[in-house]
Design an enzyme around this catalytic site. Structure first.
Site, mmCIF file in Angstrom:
data_model
loop_
_atom_site.group_PDB
_atom_site.id
_atom_site.type_symbol
_atom_site.label_atom_id
_atom_site.label_comp_id
_atom_site.label_asym_id
_atom_site.label_seq_id
_atom_site.Cartn_x
_atom_site.Cartn_y
_atom_site.Cartn_z
ATOM 1 N N ASN A 16 20.862 -9.667 56.313
ATOM 2 C CA ASN A 16 19.693 -10.184 55.076
ATOM 3 C C ASN A 16 20.379 -10.245 53.775
ATOM 4 O O ASN A 16 20.496 -11.513 53.101
ATOM 5 C CB ASN A 16 18.469 -9.630 55.220
ATOM 6 C CG ASN A 16 17.504 -9.956 56.060
ATOM 7 O OD1 ASN A 16 17.103 -11.211 56.405
ATOM 8 N ND2 ASN A 16 17.291 -9.236 57.085
ATOM 9 N N ARG A 67 13.362 13.568 46.192
ATOM 10 C CA ARG A 67 13.327 12.262 46.368
ATOM 11 C C ARG A 67 13.346 11.755 44.863
ATOM 12 O O ARG A 67 13.895 10.473 44.610
ATOM 13 C CB ARG A 67 11.771 11.844 47.228
ATOM 14 C CG ARG A 67 12.102 10.930 48.020
ATOM 15 C CD ARG A 67 10.638 10.739 48.860
ATOM 16 N NE ARG A 67 10.699 11.331 50.050
ATOM 17 C CZ ARG A 67 11.128 10.404 51.119
ATOM 18 N NH1 ARG A 67 11.590 9.034 50.793
ATOM 19 N NH2 ARG A 67 11.344 10.890 52.189
ATOM 20 N N HIS A 111 10.203 -7.729 56.325
ATOM 21 C CA HIS A 111 9.783 -6.842 57.600
ATOM 22 C C HIS A 111 9.982 -7.847 58.827
ATOM 23 O O HIS A 111 9.084 -8.913 58.755
ATOM 24 C CB HIS A 111 8.390 -6.310 57.340
ATOM 25 C CG HIS A 111 8.145 -5.173 58.287
ATOM 26 N ND1 HIS A 111 8.620 -4.328 58.698
ATOM 27 C CD2 HIS A 111 7.189 -5.546 59.462
ATOM 28 C CE1 HIS A 111 8.103 -3.769 59.976
ATOM 29 N NE2 HIS A 111 7.052 -4.364 60.276
HETATM 30 C C1 GRF Z 1 15.919 -6.510 59.328
HETATM 31 O O1 GRF Z 1 15.278 -6.924 60.448
HETATM 32 C C2 GRF Z 1 14.691 -6.383 58.469
HETATM 33 O O2 GRF Z 1 13.595 -7.117 58.748
HETATM 34 C C3 GRF Z 1 14.466 -4.909 58.472
HETATM 35 O O3 GRF Z 1 15.692 -4.217 58.965
HETATM 36 C C4 GRF Z 1 16.377 -5.065 59.377
HETATM 37 C C5 GRF Z 1 17.763 -5.243 58.503
HETATM 38 O O4 GRF Z 1 18.920 -5.731 58.844
HETATM 39 N N1 GRF Z 1 13.468 -4.436 57.379
HETATM 40 P P1 GRF Z 1 20.150 -6.310 58.178
HETATM 41 O O5 GRF Z 1 20.652 -4.888 57.667
HETATM 42 O O6 GRF Z 1 19.526 -7.155 57.037
HETATM 43 O O7 GRF Z 1 20.921 -6.958 58.918
#
Ligand code: GRF
Length: 218
Positions: A16, A67, A111
């Site tokens: 992403n 945290r 998500h």
């Molecule tokens: C994706 O499926 C996103 O929706 C979820 O974690 C995954 C991350 O994938 N939160 P990447 O690291 O972006 O390839």
């Protein structure tokens, strides 16, 4: 017009992140990646940032006693980079209320389900087992509860009867890569406003088509 400065927070592969890097490569895109932050030194996505010449920082959560101290460092790094929007992209750390509130309505997440269904992990396995006919992905503003907050964009993917979790994950991931840049574009253009639990979007076209799965009347 000045571009909106975004941060992308990752823990792993960073596909992403790559979709955002690619979108930002277009001169007309209204945002730029000011910093990439990984909480794991071995996050593969760091290499993608490196190859794109983007400032990347490792803030290893295991190096902090609490945290809060980890999140203070995160916050300071974002402020130093003059970040206006935080984009969580496979960032696998839960964030405390203190941090979430400091970035309220300025932090979004992706998500791989149609929220509020299937929060948490193993979403496609659970979607297949539940027998639902559609799944998809969601971009939303981040709230204190995990995978909760006003929804900005969703993309829908039909589930085929013979789908494996891997096949479905790949199809949904493809949709993720399409909608994350679009959500950033909408926010950077000032088109998104949060009102209560809803994100309101102005000047956009809305989907008119309904879908039925399996198809009927054939
Ligand atoms: C994706 O499926 C996103 O929706 C979820 O974690 C995954 C991350 O994938 N939160 P990447 O690291 O972006 O390839």
């Amino acid at each position: 017009m000045a571009k909106m400065k975004i941060a992308v927070l990752i823990s792993g592969r960073g596909s992403n992140l790559q979709s955002l890097i690619d979108a930002c490569a277009d001169d007309g895109f209204p945002a730029e990646i000011a910093v990439v932050i990984a909480n794991r030194p071995d996050a593969k996505g760091l290499q993608r940032a490196d190859e794109a010449g983007i400032d990347a920082k490792i803030i290893d959560h295991t190096a902090f006693p609490t945290r809060e101290t980890f999140e203070d460092m995160l916050h300071a790094t974002l402020v130093t980079a003059k970040v206006q929007l935080v984009c969580l992209a496979g960032f696998m750390r839960l964030l405390n209320a203190g941090f979430v509130n400091r970035w309220r309505d300025r932090m979004i997440n992706i998500h791989p389900s149609l929220l509020p269904a299937f929060r948490g992990l193993h979403t496609q396995e659970r979607a297949i087992e539940s027998g639902v006919r559609y799944t998809g992905c969601t971009i939303h503003f981040v709230r204190q509860e995990m995978d909760d907050g006003p929804i900005i964009l969703q993309a829908v993917c039909p589930i085929r009867p013979d789908d494996t979790a891997d096949e479905l994950t790949a199809r949904v991931l493809d949709l993720e890569h399409r909608i994350y840049p679009e959500a950033v574009r909408l926010i950077a253009r000032g088109k998104v406003r949060v009102h209560g639990n809803r994100a309101l979007i102005k000047d956009c076209e809305w989907q008119q088509n309904c879908l039925i799965n399996p198809m009927i009347g054939g």
